[in-house]
Motif scaffolding. Structure first.
Motif, PDB file in Angstrom:
ATOM      1  N   LEU A   1       0.632  -1.204  -0.010  1.00 43.07           N
ATOM      2  CA  LEU A   1       0.145   0.002  -0.144  1.00 43.07           C
ATOM      3  C   LEU A   1       0.747   1.281   0.199  1.00 43.07           C
ATOM      4  N   ALA A   2       2.123   1.169   0.590  1.00 41.83           N
ATOM      5  CA  ALA A   2       2.791   2.389   0.341  1.00 41.83           C
ATOM      6  C   ALA A   2       4.293   1.549   0.502  1.00 41.83           C
ATOM      7  N   THR A   3       5.252   2.675  -0.138  1.00 44.68           N
ATOM      8  CA  THR A   3       6.710   2.208  -0.162  1.00 44.68           C
ATOM      9  C   THR A   3       7.513   3.537   0.536  1.00 44.68           C
ATOM     10  N   LEU A   4       8.571   3.240   1.289  1.00 44.63           N
ATOM     11  CA  LEU A   4       9.366   4.438   1.898  1.00 44.63           C
ATOM     12  C   LEU A   4      10.762   4.136   1.558  1.00 44.63           C
ATOM     13  N   PHE A   5      11.114   5.278   1.046  1.00 47.11           N
ATOM     14  CA  PHE A   5      12.630   5.005   0.858  1.00 47.11           C
ATOM     15  C   PHE A   5      13.424   6.009   1.592  1.00 47.11           C
ATOM     16  N   ALA A   6      14.279   5.749   2.546  1.00 44.76           N
ATOM     17  CA  ALA A   6      15.057   6.615   3.507  1.00 44.76           C
ATOM     18  C   ALA A   6      16.350   6.983   2.391  1.00 44.76           C
ATOM     19  N   GLY A   7      16.847   8.127   1.917  1.00 50.78           N
ATOM     20  CA  GLY A   7      17.890   8.436   1.233  1.00 50.78           C
ATOM     21  C   GLY A   7      18.735   9.058   2.107  1.00 50.78           C
ATOM     22  N   MET A   8      20.157   9.241   1.584  1.00 51.34           N
ATOM     23  CA  MET A   8      21.206   9.924   2.292  1.00 51.34           C
ATOM     24  C   MET A   8      21.309   9.445   3.581  1.00 51.34           C
ATOM     25  N   ALA A   9      21.143   8.224   3.733  1.00 52.61           N
ATOM     26  CA  ALA A   9      21.009   7.329   5.281  1.00 52.61           C
ATOM     27  C   ALA A   9      22.351   7.040   5.610  1.00 52.61           C
ATOM     28  N   ALA A  10      23.398   7.558   5.232  1.00 55.09           N
ATOM     29  CA  ALA A  10      24.606   6.949   5.424  1.00 55.09           C
ATOM     30  C   ALA A  10      25.740   8.233   5.488  1.00 55.09           C
ATOM     31  N   LEU A  11      25.225   9.134   6.068  1.00 58.34           N
ATOM     32  CA  LEU A  11      25.956  10.524   6.366  1.00 58.34           C
ATOM     33  C   LEU A  11      26.854  10.385   8.018  1.00 58.34           C
ATOM     34  N   ARG A  12      25.866   9.678   8.590  1.00 59.61           N
ATOM     35  CA  ARG A  12      26.609   9.724  10.055  1.00 59.61           C
ATOM     36  C   ARG A  12      26.384   8.315  10.616  1.00 59.61           C
ATOM     37  N   GLU A  13      27.029   7.668  11.540  1.00 62.82           N
ATOM     38  CA  GLU A  13      27.198   6.524  12.194  1.00 62.82           C
ATOM     39  C   GLU A  13      25.642   6.149  12.693  1.00 62.82           C
ATOM     40  N   HIS A  14      25.323   7.133  13.724  1.00 58.61           N
ATOM     41  CA  HIS A  14      23.865   7.081  14.331  1.00 58.61           C
ATOM     42  C   HIS A  14      23.203   8.291  13.821  1.00 58.61           C
ATOM     43  N   GLN A  15      22.341   7.961  12.594  1.00 58.31           N
ATOM     44  CA  GLN A  15      21.609   9.210  12.033  1.00 58.31           C
ATOM     45  C   GLN A  15      20.288   9.276  12.199  1.00 58.31           C
ATOM     46  N   PRO A  16      19.731  10.224  12.779  1.00 61.20           N
ATOM     47  CA  PRO A  16      18.234  10.193  13.317  1.00 61.20           C
ATOM     48  C   PRO A  16      17.340  10.401  12.100  1.00 61.20           C
TER      49      PRO A  16
END
Length: 202
Positions: free
Chosen positions: A167-182
């Motif tokens: 019903l929905a797709t979510l793509f989290a982009g730019m997810a590797a900028l920091r080790e612990h990224q909020p």
């Protein structure tokens, strides 16, 4: 619907981006009265598929039994007992990561493919019984990730195999900028809205 919604996290990182997005989707579903559960593939023993096809031989809607004595039967039972699914896995070398791919390959029992038949036939093709939200992430911007990676396609095929309609797709982009990224507030809000929609579907 407001039944039971199962979240499956295929990431190697608990508390990472995939885990966070799946948690937000489940939180949105809980706001609409759904019962939610989250499992981590990392916590389960999943053997490699040997392509013996034993699980594909018997007709019927139920996935066939596997030769392996591991945790996959328990995971399939959880999928079967859920009214909707949230599946998350990060991009790795252009597709889903190896942990999730191993899990997906073990879903072959949802196909009927007896010896002598030229190809597999999905046991639940065209008859979705539950909704799904699919989640992935990558270091590249989300629009590029949707175009140039196959992770969402892999998750979609897996969802459809078990009788779920995305019903929905979510793509989290730019997810590797920091080790612990909020998570960004925008993505978190989008995930919650997807969870509310999932709980209201059916």
């Amino acid at each position: 619907m407001r039944g039971k919604i199962l979240g499956i996290v295929g990431s190697y990182r608990k508390g990472g981006t995939i885990d966070g997005v799946v948690s937000e989707v489940l939180a949105g579903a809980r706001e609409r009265g759904a019962e939610v559960e989250k499992i981590y593939l990392l916590d389960h023993r999943i053997e490699f598929c040997t392509h013996c096809r034993r699980c594909t031989q018997e007709p019927g809607d139920a996935p066939g039994p596997c030769i392996h004595d591991d945790d996959m039967a328990t995971l399939i039972a959880s999928i079967e007992g859920a009214d909707a699914l949230v599946w998350g896995a990060p991009v790795s070398f252009g597709g889903v990561n190896a942990l999730t791919q191993r899990f997906i390959e073990r879903l072959v029992g949802y196909a009927y493919w007896p010896w002598g038949q030229g190809g597999p036939r999905p046991r639940r093709a065209g008859r979705p019984s539950k909704g799904a939200v699919l989640v992935t992430s990558a270091g590249m911007p989300a629009p590029m990730g949707r175009l140039f990676t196959g992770s969402l396609r892999g998750l979609k095929l897996a969802a459809e195999a078990v009788g779920a309609k995305p019903l929905a797709t979510l793509f989290a982009g730019m997810a590797a900028l920091r080790e612990h990224q909020p998570l960004s507030p925008r993505l978190a809000d989008k995930a919650r809205r997807a969870g509310r929609r999932l709980a209201e579907s059916g």
